[in-house]
Design an enzyme around this catalytic site. Sequence first.
Site, mmCIF file in Angstrom:
data_model
loop_
_atom_site.group_PDB
_atom_site.id
_atom_site.type_symbol
_atom_site.label_atom_id
_atom_site.label_comp_id
_atom_site.label_asym_id
_atom_site.label_seq_id
_atom_site.Cartn_x
_atom_site.Cartn_y
_atom_site.Cartn_z
ATOM 1 N N ARG A 229 -64.796 47.458 50.105
ATOM 2 C CA ARG A 229 -64.446 46.835 48.813
ATOM 3 C C ARG A 229 -65.101 45.454 48.694
ATOM 4 O O ARG A 229 -65.739 44.972 49.634
ATOM 5 C CB ARG A 229 -62.935 46.698 48.681
ATOM 6 C CG ARG A 229 -62.341 45.696 49.661
ATOM 7 C CD ARG A 229 -60.872 45.483 49.410
ATOM 8 N NE ARG A 229 -60.424 44.231 49.992
ATOM 9 C CZ ARG A 229 -59.164 43.875 50.124
ATOM 10 N NH1 ARG A 229 -58.209 44.693 49.704
ATOM 11 N NH2 ARG A 229 -58.829 42.725 50.643
ATOM 12 N N GLY A 230 -64.932 44.851 47.544
ATOM 13 C CA GLY A 230 -65.347 43.466 47.330
ATOM 14 C C GLY A 230 -66.822 43.235 47.605
ATOM 15 O O GLY A 230 -67.695 44.036 47.242
ATOM 16 N N ILE A 231 -67.090 42.131 48.269
ATOM 17 C CA ILE A 231 -68.481 41.732 48.527
ATOM 18 C C ILE A 231 -69.166 42.753 49.436
ATOM 19 O O ILE A 231 -70.326 43.113 49.237
ATOM 20 C CB ILE A 231 -68.514 40.311 49.143
ATOM 21 C CG1 ILE A 231 -68.000 39.290 48.110
ATOM 22 C CG2 ILE A 231 -69.918 39.947 49.603
ATOM 23 C CD1 ILE A 231 -67.837 37.866 48.646
ATOM 24 N N ASP A 273 -61.902 48.976 63.769
ATOM 25 C CA ASP A 273 -61.545 47.566 63.678
ATOM 26 C C ASP A 273 -62.589 46.819 64.506
ATOM 27 O O ASP A 273 -62.733 47.099 65.707
ATOM 28 C CB ASP A 273 -60.131 47.375 64.273
ATOM 29 C CG ASP A 273 -59.663 45.940 64.193
ATOM 30 O OD1 ASP A 273 -60.514 45.024 64.224
ATOM 31 O OD2 ASP A 273 -58.446 45.720 64.091
ATOM 32 N N ASN A 299 -70.013 40.986 57.346
ATOM 33 C CA ASN A 299 -69.287 40.593 56.132
ATOM 34 C C ASN A 299 -67.766 40.587 56.307
ATOM 35 O O ASN A 299 -67.078 39.813 55.642
ATOM 36 C CB ASN A 299 -69.679 41.544 54.994
ATOM 37 C CG ASN A 299 -68.694 41.487 53.843
ATOM 38 O OD1 ASN A 299 -68.703 40.561 53.046
ATOM 39 N ND2 ASN A 299 -67.800 42.485 53.775
ATOM 40 N N TYR A 364 -59.678 29.396 58.804
ATOM 41 C CA TYR A 364 -60.775 30.033 58.061
ATOM 42 C C TYR A 364 -62.016 29.127 58.049
ATOM 43 O O TYR A 364 -63.128 29.573 58.341
ATOM 44 C CB TYR A 364 -60.298 30.316 56.630
ATOM 45 C CG TYR A 364 -61.291 31.027 55.752
ATOM 46 C CD1 TYR A 364 -61.522 32.393 55.877
ATOM 47 C CD2 TYR A 364 -62.002 30.335 54.770
ATOM 48 C CE1 TYR A 364 -62.421 33.055 55.051
ATOM 49 C CE2 TYR A 364 -62.901 30.987 53.945
ATOM 50 C CZ TYR A 364 -63.109 32.346 54.082
ATOM 51 O OH TYR A 364 -64.007 32.989 53.253
ATOM 52 N N LYS A 368 -65.732 29.764 59.574
ATOM 53 C CA LYS A 368 -66.916 29.839 58.706
ATOM 54 C C LYS A 368 -67.929 28.740 59.027
ATOM 55 O O LYS A 368 -69.135 28.920 58.832
ATOM 56 C CB LYS A 368 -66.487 29.786 57.234
ATOM 57 C CG LYS A 368 -65.640 30.985 56.799
ATOM 58 C CD LYS A 368 -66.436 32.288 56.926
ATOM 59 C CE LYS A 368 -65.671 33.496 56.406
ATOM 60 N NZ LYS A 368 -66.445 34.747 56.531
HETATM 61 P P1 NAD Z 1 -62.100 41.414 50.892
HETATM 62 O O1 NAD Z 1 -60.804 41.071 51.515
HETATM 63 O O2 NAD Z 1 -62.093 41.991 49.507
HETATM 64 O O3 NAD Z 1 -62.933 42.389 51.843
HETATM 65 C C1 NAD Z 1 -63.024 42.194 53.241
HETATM 66 C C2 NAD Z 1 -63.182 43.543 53.902
HETATM 67 O O4 NAD Z 1 -63.254 43.348 55.326
HETATM 68 C C3 NAD Z 1 -61.987 44.468 53.634
HETATM 69 O O5 NAD Z 1 -62.430 45.742 53.246
HETATM 70 C C4 NAD Z 1 -61.263 44.495 54.966
HETATM 71 O O6 NAD Z 1 -60.537 45.688 55.206
HETATM 72 C C5 NAD Z 1 -62.433 44.329 55.939
HETATM 73 N N1 NAD Z 1 -61.964 43.892 57.260
HETATM 74 C C6 NAD Z 1 -61.059 42.894 57.525
HETATM 75 N N2 NAD Z 1 -60.796 42.845 58.840
HETATM 76 C C7 NAD Z 1 -61.554 43.803 59.420
HETATM 77 C C8 NAD Z 1 -61.697 44.237 60.776
HETATM 78 N N3 NAD Z 1 -61.018 43.662 61.767
HETATM 79 N N4 NAD Z 1 -62.536 45.267 61.038
HETATM 80 C C9 NAD Z 1 -63.233 45.861 60.029
HETATM 81 N N5 NAD Z 1 -63.119 45.487 58.732
HETATM 82 C C10 NAD Z 1 -62.286 44.480 58.436
HETATM 83 O O7 NAD Z 1 -62.969 40.055 50.912
HETATM 84 P P2 NAD Z 1 -64.274 39.632 50.088
HETATM 85 O O8 NAD Z 1 -63.854 38.656 49.036
HETATM 86 O O9 NAD Z 1 -65.093 40.795 49.678
HETATM 87 O O10 NAD Z 1 -65.034 38.773 51.208
HETATM 88 C C11 NAD Z 1 -66.047 39.304 52.029
HETATM 89 C C12 NAD Z 1 -66.605 38.202 52.909
HETATM 90 O O11 NAD Z 1 -67.059 37.114 52.095
HETATM 91 C C13 NAD Z 1 -65.572 37.596 53.865
HETATM 92 O O12 NAD Z 1 -66.197 37.280 55.095
HETATM 93 C C14 NAD Z 1 -65.137 36.338 53.150
HETATM 94 O O13 NAD Z 1 -64.626 35.372 54.035
HETATM 95 C C15 NAD Z 1 -66.429 35.905 52.505
HETATM 96 N N6 NAD Z 1 -66.277 35.007 51.342
HETATM 97 C C16 NAD Z 1 -65.698 35.439 50.180
HETATM 98 C C17 NAD Z 1 -65.599 34.557 49.097
HETATM 99 C C18 NAD Z 1 -65.018 34.979 47.767
HETATM 100 O O14 NAD Z 1 -65.024 34.167 46.834
HETATM 101 N N7 NAD Z 1 -64.526 36.198 47.600
HETATM 102 C C19 NAD Z 1 -66.058 33.250 49.219
HETATM 103 C C20 NAD Z 1 -66.613 32.840 50.427
HETATM 104 C C21 NAD Z 1 -66.737 33.746 51.475
#
Ligand code: NAD
Length: 460
Positions: A229-231, A273, A299, A364, A368
Site C-alpha cells: 500500500r501507500g508509497i 516480516d 521502503n 522515527y 530516518k
Molecule cells: P504505510 O504505512 O502506508 O506503508 C508502509 C508499509 O510497510 C505497509 O504496507 C506495512 O505493512 C509495511 N511494513 C511495516 N513493517 C513491516 C515489516 N516489519 N516487514 C515488512 N513490511 C512492513 O506508509 P507510507 O506512507 O507508504 O510510507 C512508506 C515509507 O515512506 C516509510 O518508510 C515512511 O517512513 C516513509 N515516509 C512517508 C512519508 C509520508 O508522507 N507518507 C513521509 C516521509 C517518509
Amino acid sequence: MSDRVEDFINSNAGKKILGALGISTPTELSRDSASANYFSGSLLLGASENAQLTSSIEAVLGQSNGNIVSAPAELLNTPKSDSDVLGDARYDALVFDGSGFKDATELVQAYRFFNGAIRKLNRNGRVVILGRPHRQTDSAEAAASQRALEGLSRSLGKEVGGKGATAQLITVEQGAEANLSSALRFVLSPRSAFVSGQVIRVENAKATADSNWEKPLENKVALVTGASRGIGQAIAETLARQGATVLGIDVPPMEAELNSVMAAINGKALVADITAADAPAKISETLKEMGGVDLVVHNAGVTRDKTIANMNEQWWQMTLDINLAAAQRINRALLETGALNDGGSIVGVSSMNGIGGQRGQTNYAASKAGVIGYVDTMSQDPALKAKGITVNAVAPGFIETAMTAAIPFFTRMVGRRLNSLSQGGQPVDVAETIAFFGYPESRGVNGNIVRVCGQNWLGA
Ligand code: NAD
C-alpha cells in the site's frame, strides 16, 4: 467534513479568502503521462563565461523533442537595461551553466539571465542550474562562487513554486560530464514534479548509454519492501511500468493486499516480516532464483509516536529495527550471497523529519537520520564502487497516504501547504525519484539524498 473544507479552499471563493490572508493556492502539477520523451517544450540555455559543461548539456538536450534556444549574448553581457531582450518568447525550461564562475563578481551573469528570463517561464516550468562541486574547485573564491549557485537555485525554487515550477542545481565532478544525462533528463521531465530546491551531485562513474525513456528498467529485477500500500505500492507500480520485474514484500496481515498489487503488475509476492531472523536469507534466495536483483528499495517503515518521556523501549526498538537495522541486515545478505547484481542500486527511504526532527518522533527521526548516515558511508565503499553499485536515498516530505491521512485535519491542511508548491506530494512522486536512481545511466548519481517534498520549508 474535511473533504468539504478542502473543496471550499480550492474553490474560487476559497482562493480569494486565502489569498487575502497571504496563503497561496496550488497550481496543479503536470506528471508523467507515459511520455515517449523526457522534454518537449521550449528551453532557453545560457552559460557563464568559461562555462565547462555546455557541450555536455547540449548533447543531452539534443536527444529531447524540445525547441532549444541559446540565450542571446546581449542578455548575459550587458548591464541590465529596461529593454526586454527576450520579447514575447515563453519557455518551459531555463537552463544555466554556471560552471565557469570563479569569482563573486562574475555571478552577475546569472543575475542577468534570470532577471531577463524568469517572467517568461511557463506554469509547471523547470529551472536548472549546473555547476561544479564547490569542494573540488581550485581556489576559495571559486568555491564560494560555485556554492553561491546553491543559494540562487533554492531561492529561485521559492520564487517560481507558485506556478507549479521547480528549480534545482546539478553539480558535476571533473571528468563526470558523460554521467550528466540521467540527472538532467530527470529534473527537466514531469517525473520530478514534486522535487524542488534540490542539489543533485553527479560523480565519476562508468558511463552507460541512455536507456529508453519509457522503459529504463527493462530486464531489471527490483525488490520493494512494504509494497502492499501507500508509497511502496506506487514504487512497485512505477518500477513495473518502467519495465522492471518486482519482488514485493509485506507482513502477513497484508498478504491479500500484497498479492493483489503484485498480480496487477505481474510481480512476485513474498510474505515476510523484514525484521524476522530468517528474512535476509529468504529474500536473497528468492532474488537469486529471479536472476539477482538490480534495484533494492527499503521502503517498509513505521511510526510509533510519543514524546521520549512517554515512549516505552519496545516502541523505540521496534521503529529502529524496522526502519533501519532490518535494511542493513538485508543489504549485508544480498552482498554476501551475490544476490545484488553489479551495476545495481540500493535506495533507502529517509524522511524530512529525519532531517528537521519532529516532536513525538525521536525514534522515527533517529531511524530516518540513520538512513542518511548509512547512505553517506555505504555509497563511498570502494568495493561497491568497483562493482558500479550506487547507494542513495529519498527523503519524502508531506505525501498523501494513509500515514498522513491519519494526521488531525487542521494540522494536515497546514502541513501539506508548507512548501514552495503549496500542496502535498503523491506517492508516485517518491516512486519516480527512486526509479531515477535505478536507471542504468545513473551510475554517477551516488550518495545523494534527494528530498521529494516540494521544497518543504522545514528542515535543513
Ligand atoms: P504505510 O504505512 O502506508 O506503508 C508502509 C508499509 O510497510 C505497509 O504496507 C506495512 O505493512 C509495511 N511494513 C511495516 N513493517 C513491516 C515489516 N516489519 N516487514 C515488512 N513490511 C512492513 O506508509 P507510507 O506512507 O507508504 O510510507 C512508506 C515509507 O515512506 C516509510 O518508510 C515512511 O517512513 C516513509 N515516509 C512517508 C512519508 C509520508 O508522507 N507518507 C513521509 C516521509 C517518509
